[in-house]
Design a protein around this motif. Structure first.
Motif, PDB file in Angstrom:
ATOM      1  N   CYS A 174      42.124  32.931  28.264  1.00  0.00           N
ATOM      2  CA  CYS A 174      43.054  33.971  27.811  1.00  0.00           C
ATOM      3  C   CYS A 174      43.213  35.115  28.813  1.00  0.00           C
ATOM      4  O   CYS A 174      44.222  35.807  28.780  1.00  0.00           O
ATOM      5  N   CYS A 175      42.255  35.327  29.671  1.00  0.00           N
ATOM      6  CA  CYS A 175      42.337  36.413  30.648  1.00  0.00           C
ATOM      7  C   CYS A 175      43.454  36.120  31.649  1.00  0.00           C
ATOM      8  O   CYS A 175      43.404  35.114  32.359  1.00  0.00           O
ATOM      9  N   PRO A 176      44.478  36.984  31.719  1.00  0.00           N
ATOM     10  CA  PRO A 176      45.596  36.711  32.622  1.00  0.00           C
ATOM     11  C   PRO A 176      45.218  36.786  34.107  1.00  0.00           C
ATOM     12  O   PRO A 176      45.912  36.235  34.948  1.00  0.00           O
ATOM     13  N   ALA A 177      44.127  37.441  34.428  1.00  0.00           N
ATOM     14  CA  ALA A 177      43.686  37.551  35.823  1.00  0.00           C
ATOM     15  C   ALA A 177      42.594  36.536  36.160  1.00  0.00           C
ATOM     16  O   ALA A 177      42.069  36.542  37.268  1.00  0.00           O
ATOM     17  N   ALA A 178      42.232  35.689  35.199  1.00  0.00           N
ATOM     18  CA  ALA A 178      41.205  34.661  35.393  1.00  0.00           C
ATOM     19  C   ALA A 178      39.876  35.243  35.864  1.00  0.00           C
ATOM     20  O   ALA A 178      39.229  34.704  36.759  1.00  0.00           O
ATOM     21  N   CYS A 179      39.470  36.331  35.240  1.00  0.00           N
ATOM     22  CA  CYS A 179      38.194  36.975  35.587  1.00  0.00           C
ATOM     23  C   CYS A 179      36.997  36.226  34.990  1.00  0.00           C
ATOM     24  O   CYS A 179      35.876  36.406  35.448  1.00  0.00           O
ATOM     25  N   TYR A 180      37.230  35.425  33.966  1.00  0.00           N
ATOM     26  CA  TYR A 180      36.163  34.677  33.302  1.00  0.00           C
ATOM     27  C   TYR A 180      36.265  33.202  33.673  1.00  0.00           C
ATOM     28  O   TYR A 180      37.354  32.652  33.724  1.00  0.00           O
ATOM     29  N   ALA A 181      35.130  32.596  33.903  1.00  0.00           N
ATOM     30  CA  ALA A 181      35.095  31.168  34.236  1.00  0.00           C
ATOM     31  C   ALA A 181      33.807  30.571  33.692  1.00  0.00           C
ATOM     32  O   ALA A 181      32.857  31.303  33.362  1.00  0.00           O
ATOM     33  N   ILE A 182      33.774  29.261  33.605  1.00  0.00           N
ATOM     34  CA  ILE A 182      32.548  28.571  33.210  1.00  0.00           C
ATOM     35  C   ILE A 182      31.957  27.947  34.460  1.00  0.00           C
ATOM     36  O   ILE A 182      32.630  27.180  35.157  1.00  0.00           O
ATOM     37  N   GLU A 183      30.727  28.309  34.759  1.00  0.00           N
ATOM     38  CA  GLU A 183      30.001  27.750  35.898  1.00  0.00           C
ATOM     39  C   GLU A 183      28.644  27.277  35.410  1.00  0.00           C
ATOM     40  O   GLU A 183      27.904  28.053  34.803  1.00  0.00           O
TER      41      GLU A 183
END
Length: 94
Positions: free
Chosen positions: A42-51
């Motif tokens: 949902c973050c429009p800037a793609a600040c969150y990711a799954i690693e």
């Protein structure tokens, strides 16, 4: 590059080293209680990711829109405030 990515690329972000304005309060809540991991898409800037199966946050490039704070309303696991003056997103219009 898509149209949205092109527009986002025009913005500039001034990083406040060592003083992020957003933080995940508890990684355990993200891992154990949150099954949807909606912040990662949902973050429009793609600040969150799954690693490696964990939600990670990179605040560089944050649009300061507050989407993450709203979307995490089930768990209240995001600490969010505006960056200090002079730091954060610098929008370019035109």
């Amino acid at each position: 590059m898509s149209k949205v990515e092109e527009k986002l690329f025009e913005n500039r972000y001034r990083v406040d080293e060592g003083r992020p304005h957003i933080a995940i309060i508890s990684a355990d809540v993200c891992e154990g209680k949150c099954t949807a991991k909606q912040c990662t898409y949902c973050c429009p800037a793609a600040c969150y990711a799954i690693e490696n199966g964990r939600v990670v946050l990179t605040t560089d490039g944050c649009l300061e829109c507050g989407t993450c704070r709203v979307i995490c309303d089930d768990h209240f696991n995001i600490e969010w405030s505006y960056p200090r003056g002079g730091f954060g997103i610098l929008y370019k219009f035109g």
